[in-house]
Design a protein around this motif. Structure first.
Motif, PDB file in Angstrom:
ATOM      1  N   ALA A  63     -26.213  10.820 -43.126  1.00 44.43           N
ATOM      2  CA  ALA A  63     -25.898  10.113 -41.881  1.00 44.43           C
ATOM      3  C   ALA A  63     -24.535  10.542 -41.350  1.00 44.43           C
ATOM      4  CB  ALA A  63     -25.923   8.602 -42.122  1.00 44.43           C
ATOM      5  N   THR A  64     -23.541  10.624 -42.228  1.00 40.36           N
ATOM      6  CA  THR A  64     -22.206  11.014 -41.792  1.00 40.36           C
ATOM      7  C   THR A  64     -22.183  12.449 -41.292  1.00 40.36           C
ATOM      8  OG1 THR A  64     -21.170   9.482 -43.347  1.00 40.36           O
ATOM      9  CG2 THR A  64     -19.801  11.260 -42.510  1.00 40.36           C
ATOM     10  N   ILE A  65     -22.850  13.354 -42.016  1.00 36.12           N
ATOM     11  CA  ILE A  65     -22.857  14.757 -41.610  1.00 36.12           C
ATOM     12  C   ILE A  65     -23.590  14.935 -40.280  1.00 36.12           C
ATOM     13  CG2 ILE A  65     -23.785  17.030 -42.204  1.00 36.12           C
ATOM     14  CD1 ILE A  65     -23.125  16.415 -45.111  1.00 36.12           C
ATOM     15  N   SER A  66     -24.702  14.228 -40.095  1.00 37.58           N
ATOM     16  CA  SER A  66     -25.423  14.315 -38.821  1.00 37.58           C
ATOM     17  C   SER A  66     -24.546  13.833 -37.671  1.00 37.58           C
ATOM     18  CB  SER A  66     -26.710  13.486 -38.886  1.00 37.58           C
ATOM     19  OG  SER A  66     -27.604  14.005 -39.841  1.00 37.58           O
ATOM     20  N   GLY A  67     -23.833  12.721 -37.905  1.00 39.01           N
ATOM     21  CA  GLY A  67     -22.936  12.207 -36.876  1.00 39.01           C
ATOM     22  C   GLY A  67     -21.797  13.164 -36.573  1.00 39.01           C
ATOM     23  N   LEU A  68     -21.202  13.753 -37.617  1.00 41.19           N
ATOM     24  CA  LEU A  68     -20.117  14.714 -37.416  1.00 41.19           C
ATOM     25  C   LEU A  68     -20.607  15.947 -36.655  1.00 41.19           C
ATOM     26  CD1 LEU A  68     -18.253  14.670 -40.853  1.00 41.19           C
ATOM     27  CD2 LEU A  68     -17.300  14.016 -38.641  1.00 41.19           C
ATOM     28  N   TRP A  69     -21.778  16.425 -37.033  1.00 37.07           N
ATOM     29  CA  TRP A  69     -22.340  17.609 -36.382  1.00 37.07           C
ATOM     30  C   TRP A  69     -22.494  17.380 -34.881  1.00 37.07           C
ATOM     31  CZ3 TRP A  69     -27.453  18.817 -34.433  1.00 37.07           C
ATOM     32  CH2 TRP A  69     -27.699  20.195 -34.289  1.00 37.07           C
ATOM     33  N   ASN A  70     -23.046  16.224 -34.514  1.00 37.56           N
ATOM     34  CA  ASN A  70     -23.204  15.893 -33.100  1.00 37.56           C
ATOM     35  C   ASN A  70     -21.873  15.705 -32.411  1.00 37.56           C
ATOM     36  OD1 ASN A  70     -25.852  15.899 -32.146  1.00 37.56           O
ATOM     37  ND2 ASN A  70     -26.355  14.032 -33.199  1.00 37.56           N
ATOM     38  N   ALA A  71     -20.971  14.950 -33.070  1.00 32.79           N
ATOM     39  CA  ALA A  71     -19.703  14.588 -32.436  1.00 32.79           C
ATOM     40  C   ALA A  71     -18.828  15.808 -32.185  1.00 32.79           C
ATOM     41  CB  ALA A  71     -18.959  13.575 -33.309  1.00 32.79           C
ATOM     42  N   VAL A  72     -18.713  16.689 -33.183  1.00 36.08           N
ATOM     43  CA  VAL A  72     -17.835  17.853 -33.037  1.00 36.08           C
ATOM     44  C   VAL A  72     -18.358  18.782 -31.950  1.00 36.08           C
ATOM     45  CG1 VAL A  72     -17.007  19.934 -34.208  1.00 36.08           C
ATOM     46  CG2 VAL A  72     -16.948  17.737 -35.384  1.00 36.08           C
ATOM     47  N   TYR A  73     -19.663  19.014 -31.925  1.00 42.04           N
ATOM     48  CA  TYR A  73     -20.223  19.885 -30.899  1.00 42.04           C
ATOM     49  C   TYR A  73     -20.043  19.272 -29.511  1.00 42.04           C
ATOM     50  CZ  TYR A  73     -23.300  23.488 -29.021  1.00 42.04           C
ATOM     51  OH  TYR A  73     -23.803  24.565 -28.329  1.00 42.04           O
ATOM     52  N   ALA A  74     -20.231  17.960 -29.412  1.00 47.81           N
ATOM     53  CA  ALA A  74     -20.049  17.280 -28.126  1.00 47.81           C
ATOM     54  C   ALA A  74     -18.595  17.345 -27.675  1.00 47.81           C
ATOM     55  CB  ALA A  74     -20.510  15.827 -28.231  1.00 47.81           C
ATOM     56  N   MET A 125     -17.706  25.350 -35.304  1.00 50.73           N
ATOM     57  CA  MET A 125     -18.769  24.857 -34.441  1.00 50.73           C
ATOM     58  C   MET A 125     -18.190  24.278 -33.152  1.00 50.73           C
ATOM     59  SD  MET A 125     -21.748  22.080 -35.275  1.00 50.73           S
ATOM     60  CE  MET A 125     -20.557  20.783 -35.585  1.00 50.73           C
ATOM     61  N   GLY A 126     -17.142  23.477 -33.267  1.00 49.63           N
ATOM     62  CA  GLY A 126     -16.508  22.912 -32.080  1.00 49.63           C
ATOM     63  C   GLY A 126     -15.906  23.989 -31.199  1.00 49.63           C
ATOM     64  N   LEU A 127     -15.275  25.008 -31.830  1.00 50.17           N
ATOM     65  CA  LEU A 127     -14.669  26.090 -31.052  1.00 50.17           C
ATOM     66  C   LEU A 127     -15.734  26.905 -30.335  1.00 50.17           C
ATOM     67  CD1 LEU A 127     -12.117  27.652 -30.283  1.00 50.17           C
ATOM     68  CD2 LEU A 127     -12.438  29.043 -32.343  1.00 50.17           C
ATOM     69  N   LEU A 177     -23.948   7.707 -24.591  1.00 51.55           N
ATOM     70  CA  LEU A 177     -23.894   7.003 -25.880  1.00 51.55           C
ATOM     71  C   LEU A 177     -25.297   6.762 -26.417  1.00 51.55           C
ATOM     72  CD1 LEU A 177     -21.765   5.711 -27.788  1.00 51.55           C
ATOM     73  CD2 LEU A 177     -22.204   3.544 -26.614  1.00 51.55           C
ATOM     74  N   GLY A 178     -26.193   6.346 -25.545  1.00 49.57           N
ATOM     75  CA  GLY A 178     -27.574   6.155 -25.975  1.00 49.57           C
ATOM     76  C   GLY A 178     -28.233   7.459 -26.359  1.00 49.57           C
ATOM     77  N   GLY A 179     -27.935   8.523 -25.604  1.00 48.37           N
ATOM     78  CA  GLY A 179     -28.486   9.824 -25.949  1.00 48.37           C
ATOM     79  C   GLY A 179     -28.005  10.312 -27.301  1.00 48.37           C
ATOM     80  N   ALA A 180     -26.730  10.047 -27.604  1.00 52.00           N
ATOM     81  CA  ALA A 180     -26.190  10.447 -28.908  1.00 52.00           C
ATOM     82  C   ALA A 180     -26.871   9.701 -30.044  1.00 52.00           C
ATOM     83  CB  ALA A 180     -24.684  10.188 -28.940  1.00 52.00           C
ATOM     84  N   LEU A 181     -27.157   8.414 -29.836  1.00 50.96           N
ATOM     85  CA  LEU A 181     -27.852   7.628 -30.855  1.00 50.96           C
ATOM     86  C   LEU A 181     -29.242   8.198 -31.114  1.00 50.96           C
ATOM     87  CD1 LEU A 181     -28.209   5.147 -32.675  1.00 50.96           C
ATOM     88  CD2 LEU A 181     -28.892   3.846 -30.645  1.00 50.96           C
ATOM     89  N   ALA A 182     -29.978   8.484 -30.040  1.00 54.51           N
ATOM     90  CA  ALA A 182     -31.327   9.022 -30.199  1.00 54.51           C
ATOM     91  C   ALA A 182     -31.294  10.407 -30.839  1.00 54.51           C
ATOM     92  CB  ALA A 182     -32.022   9.085 -28.837  1.00 54.51           C
TER      93      ALA A 182
END
Length: 410
Positions: A309-320, A177-179, A55-60
């Protein structure tokens, strides 16, 4: 709240969090033994510390992505590729360094298991100490320049809602991207079984080298891909073509590695060179994801921090999410289909995704998918006079009509 705190502060918080929970993860066996806890209960501490560290790594990471995008808006493709390249280098260096530290751990008095985590927990602290001198405190202008008399009125610091961000084009890009991440991650629990048998008969060290070949090919091809993307910035069709080519490469990777269950190909590809070529193709195929972020931010204005901010979060979340579910899917498919059947299924999924992306890249289809774009397409500065110029979105066909009328007048 990331916008209110400022991105550098969020990176600091994320790095400290990562350091603390990396240390606690490594110290779990010692702590449990000290309180005489049953060894079977240690897994819950491992799970909690691993989750909180991530979680901390995702924030950074999200903050770093936003910081890089604010600074280098005209080179978004190269920025995206650089992030992937650094991750690839980390994946290459991590396993051998962890193994080396593990081997020397018993001689340090800290223990073989704890010593690698002790060392790597110190690294984020060192980065955190240097960060204030290496970066400036970056806070979006819309937050940093609020007059004091209006500060109470500016309470909404949340990211943009999904309903405002999502359109058909972005949905396809995020799904692809997620696939891509999931298909690649299916090899984590399965590849060792393939390399353990004929015709490879590899030991653990050689298996590690095979994985390193994939990371190396990704690192070599990632930055050049980013430069190419920057040449065609703002062109969604080009970005989806690059993603599609990534899936074509992954299809070839799994066809060679399986080998694919097609008469005549199974025997032709069932050899050591095909396996190494497949892993090189795996790294090249992963570079297709470098086109995802530039595609997602098409039409987003420079000063629209909520959208970024939303797009950056989505990009990280979907790939993760893709990397999280990939090993589960890969393990289940391997258990039920065997390696060759599982690889054939992955090749088929990659081929289907490539077809969808190639169709989406056709100009007429791309225009339909991007049916909602912001008036200022690309990364063009916004004049102060335009900040209150009505609705944030206009229909794409209305913009095209306006251009056509201008051409007729001229």
């Amino acid at each position: 709240w990331m916008r209110r705190l400022g991105l550098r502060s969020c990176v600091l918080i994320g790095m400290i969090n990562t350091a603390v929970f990396t240390f606690l993860f490594g110290a779990t066996p010692s702590m449990c033994n000290y309180v005489k806890m049953d060894a079977s209960d240690q897994k819950w501490f491992f799970l909690v510390f691993y989750f909180l560290g991530g979680l901390g790594g995702a924030l950074a990471e999200t903050s770093c992505i936003m910081m890089a995008n604010y600074r280098f808006r005209d080179n978004i493709g190269t920025v995206s590729a650089s992030i992937g390249t650094v991750c690839g280098l980390g994946c290459m260096a991590g396993p051998p360094l962890g193994g080396l530290l593990y081997d020397y751990g018993d001689g340090t008095g800290l223990g073989a298991f704890f010593f690698p985590f002790f060392v790597f927990s110190a690294v984020p602290f060192l980065i955190t100490a240097a960060l204030p001198w290496l970066t400036t405190a970056l806070k979006p202008q819309s937050i940093a320049t609020i007059p004091e008399e209006n500060a109470e009125e500016e309470q909404d610091t949340s990211a943009a809602p999904l309903s405002q961000v999502m359109n058909k084009s972005r949905f396809i890009t995020l799904f692809a991207m997620g696939l891509n991440g999931a298909v690649v991650a299916t090899l984590d629990p399965t590849l060792e079984y393939r390399l353990d048998g004929e015709p490879f008969n590899y030991n653990s060290s050689l298996v590690g080298l095979v994985f390193m070949a994939s990371s190396l090919s990704y690192t070599i091809t990632s930055i050049p891909t980013g430069y190419i993307l920057d040449i065609y910035k703002g062109q969604s069709g080009v970005f989806k073509t690059v993603q599609g080519l990534g899936f074509v490469t992954l299809m070839a990777c799994f066809a060679l590695l399986g080998p694919v269950q097609i008469k005549g190909l199974s025997s032709a590809f069932n050899n050591v060179p095909s396996g190494w070529i497949a892993m090189v193709l795996k790294g090249v195929g992963s570079t297709g994801n470098n086109a995802c972020y530039p595609d997602l931010v098409i039409g987003v204005a420079d000063k629209d921090e909520k959208m970024h901010a939303t797009i950056s979060g989505l990009w990280n979340a979907v790939y993760a999410i893709g990397w999280a579910v990939g090993p589960l899917i890969g393990g289940a498919m391997y258990q039920n289909l065997g390696f060759s059947g599982y690889a054939t299924a992955c090749a088929a999924m990659s081929g289907a995704a490539a077809i969808i992306l190639f169709v989406a890249s056709v100009p007429s289809v791309s225009g339909y998918l991007n049916n909602k774009v912001q008036p200022r397409v690309g990364f063009q500065p916004i004049d102060n006079d335009d900040e209150d110029s009505g609705a944030p979105y206009v229909e794409a066909h209305s913009m095209l009509e306006a251009v056509d009328e201008g051409d007729e007048t001229s």
